[in-house]
Design a protein around this motif. Structure first.
Motif, PDB file in Angstrom:
ATOM      1  N   LEU A  11       6.958  89.252  -2.987  1.00 46.05           N
ATOM      2  CA  LEU A  11       7.889  89.899  -3.907  1.00 46.05           C
ATOM      3  C   LEU A  11       7.111  90.740  -4.901  1.00 46.05           C
ATOM      4  CD1 LEU A  11      10.125  86.826  -4.826  1.00 46.05           C
ATOM      5  CD2 LEU A  11      10.574  88.545  -3.079  1.00 46.05           C
ATOM      6  N   TYR A  14      10.767  91.494  -8.744  1.00 47.77           N
ATOM      7  CA  TYR A  14      12.027  90.758  -8.608  1.00 47.77           C
ATOM      8  C   TYR A  14      12.124  89.695  -9.703  1.00 47.77           C
ATOM      9  CZ  TYR A  14      15.560  87.614  -6.685  1.00 47.77           C
ATOM     10  OH  TYR A  14      16.663  86.822  -6.525  1.00 47.77           O
ATOM     11  N   VAL A  82      10.646  93.219  -1.323  1.00 46.32           N
ATOM     12  CA  VAL A  82      10.959  91.900  -0.780  1.00 46.32           C
ATOM     13  C   VAL A  82      10.535  91.961   0.667  1.00 46.32           C
ATOM     14  CG1 VAL A  82      12.744  90.227  -0.212  1.00 46.32           C
ATOM     15  CG2 VAL A  82      12.925  91.553  -2.325  1.00 46.32           C
TER      16      VAL A  82
END
Length: 89
Positions: A11, A14, A82
Motif C-alpha cells: 500500500l 492509503y 494497492v
C-alpha cells in the motif's frame, strides 16, 4: 487446479499507511497501538469488495470522502497504490 492464497500486500497513500509492504501468511495476527492502522487494513478488503461490485463511490461516501481514505488527503498524497500478490498453494 491450484488454490491461490494472498501472499503480499503493498500500500502507498492509503489511510494511516504512507507505505506498507506486508507478507501475508496462512494465519496473521494484527497487534498495535490504537490508531496504528489495524482496522484500516481490514477495511481495505471491504473497499476492494466494493470495487469488484462497482460500488466504490458508495464506499468512499460512507467512509467520509476521499480525503478520509487517502493518507493525509488527496492534496497531500499524490501516489496511491494497492497491490496484491497471490501464491499458488
Amino acid at each position: 487446479m491450484t488454490d491461490r492464497m494472498l501472499g503480499r500486500i503493498k500500500l502507498e497513500g492509503y489511510t494511516t499507511f504512507r507505505e506498507l509492504d506486508l507478507d501475508v501468511r496462512p494465519m496473521n495476527v494484527l497487534i498495535g497501538a490504537n490508531g496504528a492502522g489495524k482496522s484500516h487494513l481490514i477495511a481495505l478488503f471491504t473497499m476492494l469488495n466494493q470495487m469488484i461490485k462497482g460500488d466504490v463511490q458508495l464506499y468512499v461516501a460512507r467512509a467520509g470522502g476521499a480525503d478520509r481514505i487517502w493518507h493525509y488527503g488527496r492534496k497531500t498524497t499524490e501516489r496511491r497504490v494497492v497491490a496484491l500478490w497471490w501464491n499458488d498453494t
